[in-house]
Design a protein around this motif. Structure first.
Motif, PDB file in Angstrom:
ATOM      1  N   TYR A  85       0.823  -1.207   0.000  1.00  0.00           N
ATOM      2  CA  TYR A  85       0.000   0.000   0.000  1.00  0.00           C
ATOM      3  C   TYR A  85       0.855   1.253   0.000  1.00  0.00           C
ATOM      4  O   TYR A  85       2.074   1.195   0.177  1.00  0.00           O
ATOM      5  N   GLY A 138      10.830   6.231   4.366  1.00  0.00           N
ATOM      6  CA  GLY A 138       9.740   7.210   4.415  1.00  0.00           C
ATOM      7  C   GLY A 138       9.972   8.362   3.442  1.00  0.00           C
ATOM      8  O   GLY A 138      11.092   8.862   3.307  1.00  0.00           O
ATOM      9  N   ILE A 139       8.903   8.775   2.790  1.00  0.00           N
ATOM     10  CA  ILE A 139       9.021   9.912   1.847  1.00  0.00           C
ATOM     11  C   ILE A 139       9.193  11.209   2.649  1.00  0.00           C
ATOM     12  O   ILE A 139       9.988  12.078   2.279  1.00  0.00           O
ATOM     13  N   THR A 140       8.463  11.332   3.764  1.00  0.00           N
ATOM     14  CA  THR A 140       8.599  12.537   4.596  1.00  0.00           C
ATOM     15  C   THR A 140      10.022  12.629   5.139  1.00  0.00           C
ATOM     16  O   THR A 140      10.616  13.711   5.190  1.00  0.00           O
ATOM     17  N   GLU A 166      12.236   2.453  13.858  1.00  0.00           N
ATOM     18  CA  GLU A 166      11.319   3.532  13.468  1.00  0.00           C
ATOM     19  C   GLU A 166      10.113   3.482  14.390  1.00  0.00           C
ATOM     20  O   GLU A 166      10.097   2.724  15.361  1.00  0.00           O
ATOM     21  N   LYS A 189       6.425  -1.756   1.919  1.00  0.00           N
ATOM     22  CA  LYS A 189       5.221  -1.183   2.544  1.00  0.00           C
ATOM     23  C   LYS A 189       4.077  -2.175   2.384  1.00  0.00           C
ATOM     24  O   LYS A 189       3.176  -2.004   1.555  1.00  0.00           O
ATOM     25  N   ARG A 204       8.020   4.112  -4.840  1.00  0.00           N
ATOM     26  CA  ARG A 204       8.099   3.172  -3.714  1.00  0.00           C
ATOM     27  C   ARG A 204       7.069   2.049  -3.887  1.00  0.00           C
ATOM     28  O   ARG A 204       7.328   0.896  -3.550  1.00  0.00           O
ATOM     29  N   LEU A 248      11.080   1.479   6.926  1.00  0.00           N
ATOM     30  CA  LEU A 248      10.471   1.938   5.684  1.00  0.00           C
ATOM     31  C   LEU A 248      11.220   3.182   5.200  1.00  0.00           C
ATOM     32  O   LEU A 248      11.494   4.080   6.010  1.00  0.00           O
ATOM     33  N   SER A 260       5.796  11.386   9.129  1.00  0.00           N
ATOM     34  CA  SER A 260       5.027  10.537   8.209  1.00  0.00           C
ATOM     35  C   SER A 260       4.199  11.458   7.321  1.00  0.00           C
ATOM     36  O   SER A 260       4.024  12.643   7.629  1.00  0.00           O
ATOM     37  N   SER A 261       3.656  10.869   6.251  1.00  0.00           N
ATOM     38  CA  SER A 261       2.888  11.664   5.288  1.00  0.00           C
ATOM     39  C   SER A 261       1.655  12.294   5.918  1.00  0.00           C
ATOM     40  O   SER A 261       1.182  13.324   5.438  1.00  0.00           O
ATOM     41  N   ALA A 283       5.812   2.868  14.921  1.00  0.00           N
ATOM     42  CA  ALA A 283       4.877   1.879  14.378  1.00  0.00           C
ATOM     43  C   ALA A 283       4.352   2.325  13.015  1.00  0.00           C
ATOM     44  O   ALA A 283       4.037   1.488  12.168  1.00  0.00           O
ATOM     45  N   ALA A 284       4.242   3.634  12.787  1.00  0.00           N
ATOM     46  CA  ALA A 284       3.823   4.149  11.473  1.00  0.00           C
ATOM     47  C   ALA A 284       4.505   5.487  11.188  1.00  0.00           C
ATOM     48  O   ALA A 284       3.880   6.433  10.695  1.00  0.00           O
ATOM     49  N   SER A 285       5.783   5.588  11.508  1.00  0.00           N
ATOM     50  CA  SER A 285       6.510   6.845  11.289  1.00  0.00           C
ATOM     51  C   SER A 285       8.010   6.576  11.332  1.00  0.00           C
ATOM     52  O   SER A 285       8.438   5.539  11.840  1.00  0.00           O
ATOM     53  N   ASN A 286       8.797   7.490  10.799  1.00  0.00           N
ATOM     54  CA  ASN A 286      10.249   7.445  10.974  1.00  0.00           C
ATOM     55  C   ASN A 286      10.637   8.339  12.154  1.00  0.00           C
ATOM     56  O   ASN A 286       9.860   9.200  12.574  1.00  0.00           O
TER      57      ASN A 286
HETATM   58  N1  PDD Z   1       2.737   5.076   7.373  1.00  0.00           N
HETATM   59  N2  PDD Z   1       7.441   3.841   8.834  1.00  0.00           N
HETATM   60  C1  PDD Z   1       6.292   3.125   8.858  1.00  0.00           C
HETATM   61  C2  PDD Z   1       6.290   1.774   9.476  1.00  0.00           C
HETATM   62  C3  PDD Z   1       5.114   3.696   8.294  1.00  0.00           C
HETATM   63  O1  PDD Z   1       3.979   2.976   8.291  1.00  0.00           O
HETATM   64  C4  PDD Z   1       5.160   5.003   7.746  1.00  0.00           C
HETATM   65  C5  PDD Z   1       3.953   5.663   7.141  1.00  0.00           C
HETATM   66  C6  PDD Z   1       6.389   5.695   7.755  1.00  0.00           C
HETATM   67  C7  PDD Z   1       6.534   7.077   7.159  1.00  0.00           C
HETATM   68  O2  PDD Z   1       6.524   7.007   5.741  1.00  0.00           O
HETATM   69  P1  PDD Z   1       6.029   8.234   4.851  1.00  0.00           P
HETATM   70  O3  PDD Z   1       6.797   9.427   5.286  1.00  0.00           O
HETATM   71  O4  PDD Z   1       6.344   7.823   3.464  1.00  0.00           O
HETATM   72  O5  PDD Z   1       4.540   8.397   5.106  1.00  0.00           O
HETATM   73  C8  PDD Z   1       7.507   5.083   8.307  1.00  0.00           C
HETATM   74  C9  PDD Z   1       1.526   5.542   6.746  1.00  0.00           C
HETATM   75  C10 PDD Z   1       1.296   7.006   6.811  1.00  0.00           C
HETATM   76  C11 PDD Z   1       0.350   4.700   7.250  1.00  0.00           C
HETATM   77  O6  PDD Z   1       0.554   3.507   7.405  1.00  0.00           O
HETATM   78  O7  PDD Z   1      -0.743   5.239   7.433  1.00  0.00           O
END
Ligand code: PDD
Length: 277
Positions: free
Chosen positions: A31, A203-205, A177, A145, A50, A201, A240-241, A179-182
């Protein structure tokens, strides 16, 4: 809200996906979450690159041509006009009788929907957020991802139950990192984030922030962050995005630095905001 499923645009409530979809049965899919600001996609090419990388890594044939991805995202945004949005885009290996190995014939399922980006409330950004640390119990390819997010879900839930917004994960004594962010840390004015490898991951951000910091006096070094360094940090940030750049002011119940969002975070946030459309 209008969503996308396998070539059709239709109201989300009327989208149906088979229970035999391998995304549902096995978490067999990948995703992306792609932000847009006032109708303009941010870093769409990087997210799509990605996505292609994730698809190749799990051996799902890319179901759309390069330009078709972009056209689909733009159309979906135009069908859901409004403020700042994040497009959730998921590709699974498709619908087939339940058998672990790949089906011989199955067309990938492509699904996308649009959600509002809830920017952190100004007071939250002013106060900063709480995080906890947890052991990283995920698999060895966190650079993909994948929709298979059970360890991330459990970690985030544990954080929520302890009044924190994120779990910062530790593997072999080092920060991977969130759970859903860097994760970024600042010590004595020096900004640091773990280097890219299969434990995190890309991360783009994270990448946008590293790029914008390079043009300031705060160039970021990509080096492993030990648990002791995390606990001694003057500032900790999450990226994160959807969260953008969030300051962590409490870690495991203790103040980070002086317990307030730091001056380097303020500089970095301004630099990041200037990169957005
Ligand atoms: N998650 N690491 C993990 C495990 C993530 O799930 C995410 C983003 C990131 C940051 O990546 P990016 O900057 O590309 O959003 C790092 C998204 C936002 C989500 O699962 O909702």
């Amino acid at each position: 809200m209008i969503a996308f499923l396998n070539g059709d645009y239709r109201p989300l409530e009327s989208v149906c996906i088979s229970p035999l979809d391998r995304g549902f049965l096995f978490g067999d899919g990948v995703y992306e979450v792609i932000p847009s600001y006032r109708g303009v996609l941010f870093e769409a090419d990087a997210h799509l690159e990605r996505l292609r990388r994730s698809l190749a890594a799990v051996r799902i044939a890319d179901p759309l041509e390069g330009a078709a991805w972009r056209a689909m995202l733009e159309r979906l945004l135009s069908l859901n006009p409004g403020g700042d949005r994040a497009i959730y885009l998921q590709v699974t290996r498709g619908v087939a009788a339940r058998e672990h190995a790949f089906p011989e014939t199955a067309a990938a399922t492509v699904f996308a929907m649009v959600n509002p980006i809830r920017s952190p409330e100004p007071e939250l950004a002013e106060r900063g957020v709480a995080a906890i640390t947890l052991p990283d119990q995920r698999w060895g390819r966190c650079d993909i991802k994948a929709v298979t997010l059970l360890p991330n879900v459990l970690a985030r839930q544990q954080a929520a139950e302890q009044g924190a917004v994120e779990a910062i994960l530790l593997r072999n004594g080092q920060v991977t990192e969130g759970a859903a962010s860097n994760v970024f840390v600042v010590r004595d004015g020096r900004v640091q984030t773990p280097p890219l490898n299969d434990a995190i991951l890309p991360g783009i951000t994270r990448r946008v922030l590293i790029d914008v910091l390079r043009d300031t006096a705060r160039a970021c070094v990509e080096q492993p962050i030990g648990e002791d360094q995390l606990r001694a940090a003057d500032e900790i940030w999450l990226t994160s995005s959807t969260k953008e750049l969030l300051p962590v002011t409490r870690l495991d119940g203790r103040a980070v630095g002086d317990g307030c969002p730091g001056p380097v975070w303020r500089e970095a946030l301004a630099a990041y905001q200037s990169a957005k459309p």
